[in-house]
Design a protein around this motif. Structure first.
Motif, PDB file in Angstrom:
ATOM      1  N   GLY A   1       0.816  -1.210   0.000  1.00 45.04           N
ATOM      2  CA  GLY A   1       0.000   0.000   0.000  1.00 45.04           C
ATOM      3  C   GLY A   1       0.855   1.268   0.000  1.00 45.04           C
ATOM      4  N   MET A   2       2.000   1.213  -0.686  1.00 44.26           N
ATOM      5  CA  MET A   2       2.959   2.315  -0.673  1.00 44.26           C
ATOM      6  C   MET A   2       2.939   3.040  -2.023  1.00 44.26           C
ATOM      7  N   PRO A   3       2.923   4.378  -2.007  1.00 39.84           N
ATOM      8  CA  PRO A   3       2.927   5.129  -3.265  1.00 39.84           C
ATOM      9  C   PRO A   3       4.323   5.158  -3.893  1.00 39.84           C
ATOM     10  N   PRO A   4       4.432   5.647  -5.130  1.00 40.56           N
ATOM     11  CA  PRO A   4       5.736   5.757  -5.784  1.00 40.56           C
ATOM     12  C   PRO A   4       6.665   6.690  -5.007  1.00 40.56           C
ATOM     13  N   MET A   5       7.933   6.319  -4.936  1.00 43.16           N
ATOM     14  CA  MET A   5       8.957   7.137  -4.279  1.00 43.16           C
ATOM     15  C   MET A   5      10.319   6.494  -4.506  1.00 43.16           C
ATOM     16  N   THR A   6      11.362   7.069  -3.952  1.00 41.23           N
ATOM     17  CA  THR A   6      12.702   6.486  -3.990  1.00 41.23           C
ATOM     18  C   THR A   6      13.050   6.073  -2.571  1.00 41.23           C
ATOM     19  N   MET A   7      13.480   4.810  -2.416  1.00 39.29           N
ATOM     20  CA  MET A   7      13.779   4.272  -1.084  1.00 39.29           C
ATOM     21  C   MET A   7      15.012   3.391  -1.122  1.00 39.29           C
ATOM     22  N   VAL A   8      15.608   3.210   0.045  1.00 37.62           N
ATOM     23  CA  VAL A   8      16.708   2.266   0.222  1.00 37.62           C
ATOM     24  C   VAL A   8      16.111   0.995   0.804  1.00 37.62           C
ATOM     25  N   PHE A   9      16.442  -0.140   0.186  1.00 36.12           N
ATOM     26  CA  PHE A   9      15.938  -1.436   0.629  1.00 36.12           C
ATOM     27  C   PHE A   9      17.091  -2.375   0.933  1.00 36.12           C
TER      28      PHE A   9
END
Length: 113
Positions: A68-76
């Motif tokens: 349920g997460m919108p588009p974005m830039t993340m570190v995984f």
């Protein structure tokens, strides 16, 4: 007209067993995930940074529907250290993220088609 006791018992047992069979068949049908649905569960993104030492990828991604997460830039974090060796910055990828031990973790990673 009177129904013999034995016939009544048979009818009752058949009626009570029918829903159980229908339910178990229904559940079995939904338990298997069709291949198309499994592929659709992958999100798309672009690798922005590869941190081999930390076992992490920075990904600019579209919606992560399963979270349920919108588009974005993340570190995984990656679930398998070998994943960081298979990609470079600017690679287009399809991937799945799960929350593992409270940390967003890439569990599936493949090149975008």
């Amino acid at each position: 007209m009177k129904i013999p006791l034995a016939l009544s018992a048979i009818c009752l047992s058949l009626l009570s067993a029918a829903p159980a069979r229908a339910t178990s068949g229904h559940d079995a049908h939904h338990a298997a995930t069709p291949p198309a649905a499994a592929a659709a569960a992958l999100s798309e993104g672009t690798v922005k940074k590869v941190d081999k030492a930390a076992g992490k990828l920075t990904i600019a991604h579209g919606p992560l529907d399963n979270l349920g997460m919108p588009p974005m830039t993340m570190v995984f974090r990656v679930s398998d250290a070998a994943m960081v060796d298979r990609v470079r910055a600017e690679d287009k990828v399809r991937f799945r993220v799960e929350k593992v031990g409270g940390v967003y973790t890439v569990t599936v990673l493949e090149p975008a088609r």
